[in-house]
Design a protein around this motif. Structure first.
Motif, short mmCIF file in Angstrom:
data_model
loop_
_atom_site.label_atom_id
_atom_site.label_comp_id
_atom_site.label_asym_id
_atom_site.label_seq_id
_atom_site.Cartn_x
_atom_site.Cartn_y
_atom_site.Cartn_z
N ASP A 151 -17.09 -63.39 -54.25
CA ASP A 151 -16.56 -64.55 -53.52
C ASP A 151 -16.68 -64.27 -52.03
O ASP A 151 -15.89 -63.55 -51.44
N VAL A 159 -14.03 -69.23 -55.16
CA VAL A 159 -14.40 -68.59 -56.42
C VAL A 159 -13.23 -67.82 -57.02
O VAL A 159 -12.98 -67.89 -58.23
N ALA A 283 -13.78 -60.27 -54.16
CA ALA A 283 -13.70 -61.03 -52.92
C ALA A 283 -14.06 -60.15 -51.73
O ALA A 283 -13.72 -58.96 -51.69
#
Length: 411
Positions: A151, A159, A283
């Motif tokens: 993400d 996401v 992330a």
């Protein structure tokens, strides 16, 4: 229908996403880097001022550099404070060219790049995850499968989180930047400096800037942390009005060529409480609050974070064992205290201090620091001198209280 399978799909082509794709494809993994815009020239928001160190740290080529700077200047409501350097101290990057470079590097190492496709959703399956995207032109929906998703969608965190309600409590801000072509005499005045504004006169409850690019091209912008919005704020202090005031009244650019206007939103967690990994999603970058509002190197920290995350992704793909909690712990251990100090300084300077207090603080910093010290504070978040000064002031207050009342006890 799944079009192709990858080891990793990186969603978002900013500095963190591009660096993640570059790192992982260089390690030999099958990588897809996706970007919702059709060109990296679109959504070109980043003032992109940084020191020289990241050029070497990430092998950033000269072709990505817009200009070099050697001075730092801060205009408060009354006075101008300048820190002069005798050689180049940093650069202003062309943000679009930086992202294109990272995408090209991904392709060079064998990865794929998918432009003009917006992320829609993910579906977790037993042996990986399926990501769906919509073509910006045809509206056709396509699907790709991967072992992991990254993400890199920035402050949207699209996401990692399925809805805004799932996200941690975030501080919101925003900014706008005008790319303008000006007369040579105006450009020459600002070509060697990162130039900032503080105080209500030029940067109402926020900050403004003038950064140089190629000859006769300047970046002029304004940013704000939306801690509180009231009628006066909306009337007097919109980032667009602040920017246009700087151009008209400070630069005195009566005639200029407007090349581009771009803007962006920032959402960050002051205590870095973001989710770094969940359900096959890692992330990076702004999705884990790597940018700080005080004015440091957002690009550099996003790329450093991407490099760290890539090492843990590499470990997972090789071993099948998840160690992403260590990725989160390692990043927070290194940056959390600095981020909190920087964010607290930002809040005081932009939201609480009067013009007079800003003048006093900047004036004191100007008297007690040289340009290298101020660069360390702004870009590397090293507050050693500032912290020392806080303790000195606190000690003086204690002495003053004790002299007034010797019987007082301190705990």
């Amino acid at each position: 229908m799944i079009i192709k399978e990858y080891d990793v799909i990186v969603i978002g082509g900013g500095p963190a996403g591009g660096q993640s794709a570059r790192e992982l494809s260089a390690k030999g993994y099958k990588v897809l880097l996706t970007e919702r815009h059709k060109s990296f020239k679109e959504n070109n928001f980043s003032s992109a001022g940084m020191t020289l160190d990241p050029l070497t740290e990430f092998d950033i080529p000269e072709s990505v550099v817009g200009a070099y700077w050697k001075n730092l200047e801060v205009q408060c409501s009354k006075n101008l404070y300048s820190w002069k350097g005798n050689k180049s101290k940093g650069v202003v990057l062309d943000f679009g060219r930086l992202r294109q470079f990272l995408a090209d590097e991904t392709i060079k190492y064998g990865g794929d790049v998918l432009m003009g496709h917006t992320y829609l959703k993910k579906e977790l399956i037993s042996d990986g995850v399926i990501a769906s995207f919509k073509n910006a032109v045809s509206n056709e929906v396509v699907q790709y499968k991967a072992k992991l998703l990254v993400d890199a969608t920035g402050p949207g965190r699209r996401v990692m989180y399925n809805s805004l309600e799932d996200q941690p409590k975030l501080i919101c801000g925003g900014g706008v930047e005008y790319l303008i072509e000006v007369e040579q005499k105006i450009y020459d005045k600002y070509k060697d400096s990162l130039f900032f504004f503080l105080g209500d006169e030029w940067a109402y409850k926020g900050y403004s800037w003038i950064f140089p690019m190629e000859n006769r091209i300047l970046k002029v912008g304004a940013g704000k942390i939306y801690i509180q919005v009231d009628k006066e704020d909306e009337f007097k202090g919109s980032v667009k009005k602040m920017t246009e005031k700087v151009i008209k009244d400070y630069l005195k650019a009566d005639e200029y060529n407007l090349i581009d206007i771009h803007g962006g939103t920032l959402k960050y967690s002051p205590s870095i409480k973001d989710t770094f990994y969940k359900d096959k999603v890692v992330a990076v970058g702004d999705a884990v609050s790597t940018v700080n509002p005080l004015g440091g190197e957002g690009i550099r920290y996003a790329m450093q974070n991407a490099r760290l995350a890539s090492n843990y992704i590499d470990h997972y793909l090789k071993s099948g064992r998840e160690s992403f909690s260590t990725y989160r712990k390692k990043w927070r251990n290194k940056h959390l205290l600095k981020w909190q100090l920087s964010e607290a300084s930002c809040r005081r300077m932009y939201a609480k201090y009067t013009d007079d207090k800003i003048e006093r603080r900047i004036g004191y910093i100007h008297k007690t620091t040289n340009i290298d010290s101020i660069i360390e504070m702004l870009f590397n978040f090293k507050f050693n001198k500032m912290i020392t000064r806080v303790f000195e002031v606190y000690k003086l207050k204690l002495i003053y209280k004790f002299n007034k009342n010797p019987k007082v006890k301190f705990r």
